[in-house]
Design an enzyme around this catalytic site. Structure first.
Site: not given
Ligand code: GFB
Length: 314
Positions: A11, A14, A16-17, A110, A137, A141, A164-165, A180, A203
């Site tokens: 990977g 990406g 991380v990789g 997570c 997911y 893991k 990792p966080t 993300h 969101w």
């Molecule tokens: O980073 P994220 O998508 O994932 O969202 P998680 C983090 C927070 O940001 C959530 C808010 O509360 C989202 O609702 N948020 C606000 C948004 N605006 C946005 C936007 O425009 N896009 C996105 N994506 N979020 C993930 C896991 O969880 O964390 C994975 O689904 C993984 O499995 C990763 O572990 C590290 O932090 O909630």
């Protein structure tokens, strides 16, 4: 891990990789081999075993995975569980079969229960139910880290698992559906500023708390662990983070300032918040002698610079 060991990064394109590759090159590791989506199919056991039989790596960084933000995880759980289980199972088993001396498996914060005590310690694994938006997911893991542990116990391998966080940095995914939060906000604010929009829609409620680690720090931590420690010292898992978290609203404010967007923030509360808080307890990693270097402010600036240089063209 010696400087001329054959090291395989699964990977390598990406987030991380690519950071692990930069770190190993910087530290003058001279015999790196890579693969990424398209080179061969990591979901196919035969193809993975053929690669290991031919290449015989001594050390493996397993950074290949299907990843995504909250929406992608919630919408495609079958793909997340299938891809991750098959990729990691094939690589971990091939590493055992072809005598890999050390393997590093990347998990995620997570894996911890949705309502784990904060900050989350390694021993909180499997203590109560998972966050539903990314359960598929997380289950994959957890299977991966358990597989490493069981192979170590039964076969005497040295496979270590790090948790990792939330990570961010160059080579991230900027697709607004599947990314993300941090890359999504960089893109949303950037495009709103360029298009002179009066508001940006985010969101959820903005109240969840998250911890963010710049990916070059993650790469530094994993290379530090692989160079200095094995399963015997680390145990089943070890957390990697900063030990500090902020609300999504605070994150949005920091990114808004770096990007220079001056309009309004609107919150689409029909979108999920996910876990209320995900802060790692990093005391075990600190006790081994590692601490992050990049502040969130510096990491966001560097990530935005990388976005302006290249990510927009993708
Ligand atoms: O980073 P994220 O998508 O994932 O969202 P998680 C983090 C927070 O940001 C959530 C808010 O509360 C989202 O609702 N948020 C606000 C948004 N605006 C946005 C936007 O425009 N896009 C996105 N994506 N979020 C993930 C896991 O969880 O964390 C994975 O689904 C993984 O499995 C990763 O572990 C590290 O932090 O909630």
């Amino acid at each position: 891990m010696k400087k001329n060991d054959k090291i395989y990064i699964a990977g390598y394109k990406g987030l991380v990789g690519s950071a692990i590759k930069r770190k190993l090159e910087e530290k003058q590791y001279s015999n790196l081999i890579y693969s990424d989506v398209g080179d061969f199919d990591l979901q196919r056991q035969q193809e993975v075993e053929h690669f290991f039989e031919k290449e015989r790596p001594g050390c493996v960084f397993l950074a290949a995975a299907k990843v995504g933000g909250i929406w992608a995880n919630k919408t495609y759980p079958a793909e997340f569980i299938y891809s991750n289980l098959s990729i990691q199972t094939n690589i971990i088993h091939a590493a055992y079969k072809y005598g890999v001396k050390k393997l590093l498996f990347l998990g995620s914060s997570c894996i911890y229960p949705r309502l784990a005590p904060q900050p989350m310690k390694e021993e909180h694994l499997l203590a109560s139910p998972l966050e539903p938006t990314n359960e598929a997911y997380a289950i994959a893991k957890i299977a991966g880290l358990k597989m490493c542990r069981y192979y170590n116990e039964q076969y005497g391998t040295d496979f270590i698992s790090v948790m990792p966080t939330n990570l961010y940095g160059p080579n991230d995914n900027y697709n607004l559906q599947t990314s993300h939060v941090l890359p999504a906000l960089i893109r949303k604010f950037h495009e709103a500023r360029i298009n002179k929009n009066s508001f940006v829609e985010l969101w959820g409620t903005g109240s969840p708390r998250r911890e963010f680690l710049y990916v070059d720090d993650l790469a530094d931590a994993v290379v530090f662990l692989v160079e200095n420690y094995g399963y015997k010292e680390i145990g089943e898992i070890i957390n990697i983070g900063t030990g500090e978290d902020i609300t999504i609203k605070e994150l949005a404010e920091s990114i808004r300032q770096v990007v220079g967007f001056e309009g309004e923030l609107r919150w689409d509360t029909s979108k999920p918040d996910g876990a209320p808080r995900k802060l790692l307890d990093v005391s075990r990693l600190r006790a081994l002698g590692w601490k992050h270097r990049y502040s969130l402010a510096d990491g966001i600036k560097k990530t935005y610079e990388a976005y302006l240089k290249g990510e927009i063209k993708k």
